[in-house]
Motif scaffolding. Structure first.
Motif: not given
Length: 426
Positions: A357-364
């Protein structure tokens, strides 16, 4: 630890058992499975039309030529779900299912506005908007289908039917038997729609979407609710209950709706609005070796652990795990009621879900586009298909590394116990 697990199980397992046997949740699950092969076809068309190495011009041409493959399947998914609810709920009451499905679908369409606004703001009548038949109409479709099927079946059960004499072909007799219940049910919905349109100058689609669907999908797309769902999947499996079936029967309407909204945005070339969707839950939990993402666990058992017992279990479970079936591991190791591995079994999917979720929310890393990917597709491949990007598979590799690190000390402990047991036996 064992005492805590036992007490927690005593409180929660009866609730889970009731959910698993609930008539309406079982019908909802079956209705979505009815739509599964159709939406799968639409997903394949979307993936092929939008391969990453195609130019925008090529994608546009393919969309014009083959876009109806998606328009006639995923874009009108609510139609299939609505029919399925009516069909399976009627059958659960031992009433002819096909008529229950048709009446539920017609009831839903009665509540659906046969009009839309063009881009210039001009009202066009006599048409159905695709969004009303897809994501935006999902909740009103489910509500209407359940109510219509309940009304229809209760009328049939009360014997308010036209009975034909013996010798009449069954198809004709069944049609006449369904006539009065269908008329009464559809009249009820027609009057309801007339009241809403005539007195309140609106429609139930917009009312339900604003009052129920938007708040529920907003809740279901958030990280806290997602982690709670993952927790219960793992917790129920620990006691031998199929966590996916129980939890998904509650959450699938929300996750599928979010997936359809992502797919609409993806087709339109817009930013994807949701991280948590049905594909997110499938690809980044089940899609890495089954419930709990245990492919890496199987690999560690088969090729890193030293005890014969662990190696045998790992190698026997490896083939199914590649295709995301991990019952051989769950019941063979076993993971069920095994307190020594309760912590990694419960914690690892929660950690990777939060990480993803964190990786996708930061668009990484990319967000799943909303296409449906068969749950038996092996890891990395399914990640690429779900996100239309190689980075979707890379994220799964990182997830498996994280899961392996969490599991490793606990597996070593189990391995040590197995080795000592063998030494004592010798």
């Amino acid at each position: 630890m064992n005492g805590f697990i036992d007490k927690l199980g005593e409180k929660l397992l009866p609730i889970a058992g009731k959910l698993g046997e609930n008539r309406y949740l079982k019908v909802l699950r079956d209705a979505f499975m009815l739509a599964f092969p159709i939406t799968m076809f639409g997903s394949i068309v979307v993936v092929l039309n939008n391969l990453p190495f195609f130019s925008d011009a090529t994608k546009g041409t393919l969309g014009n030529l083959f876009g109806n493959g998606q328009n006639a399947t995923m874009s009108i998914m609510t139609i299939f779900v609505t029919f399925g609810i009516g069909y399976y709920l009627s059958k659960s009451y031992d009433v002819e299912g096909i008529f229950g499905g048709a009446v539920s679908l017609a009831s839903y369409l009665i509540l659906t506005p046969f009009s839309m606004l063009t881009e210039s703001g001009e009202a066009v009548t006599g048409v159905l908007s695709l969004d009303r038949l897809g994501a935006k109409g999902m909740f009103i479709g489910m509500i209407a289908a359940f109510i219509a099927a309940e009304i229809y079946t209760r009328i049939v059960k009360k014997g308010i039917v036209i009975k034909m004499p013996d010798g009449v072909p069954p198809a004709v007799a069944n049609s006449f038997a369904a006539l009065l219940p269908a008329i009464i049910t559809l009249t009820t919905f027609l009057l309801l729609n007339a009241v809403v349109v005539g007195f309140f100058d609106t429609n139930l689609h917009d009312v339900i979407y604003t009052a129920i669907q938007q708040p529920l999908t907003a809740l279901g797309s958030g990280l806290p609710a997602t982690l709670i769902a993952v927790f219960f999947v793992q917790f129920l499996w620990f006691f031998g209950l199929h966590g996916q079936i129980i939890v998904n029967s509650v959450m699938d309407p929300i996750w599928n709706t979010l997936a359809l909204e992502n797919l609409d945005a993806y087709k339109a070339g817009e930013a994807l609005p949701h991280i948590v969707t049905k594909p997110f839950m499938e690809i980044y939990t089940v899609g890495m070796g089954g419930s709990g993402s245990t492919l890496i666990v199987v690999l560690l058992l088969a090729f890193v652990m030293k005890s014969r017992q662990n190696k045998d279990i790992g190698r026997l479970a490896l083939g199914p795990a590649i295709f995301n079936v991990n019952e051989p591991l769950i019941f063979g190791m076993p993971l069920v009621l095994n307190a020594s591995i309760f912590i990694p079994w419960l914690i690892a999917p929660l950690v990777t879900t939060a990480f993803n979720y964190a990786m996708m929310s930061t668009e990484i890393f990319p967000i799943p586009t909303g296409v449906t990917v068969p749950w038996t597709i092996p890891v990395i491949i399914n990640g690429i298909m779900a996100t239309s990007s190689a980075m979707g598979g890379v994220l799964q590799v990182l997830d498996m590394i994280i899961i392996g690190v969490i599991w490793f000390p606990f597996l070593k402990l189990v391995d040590k116990v197995n080795l000592n047991t063998v030494s004592m036996a010798d």
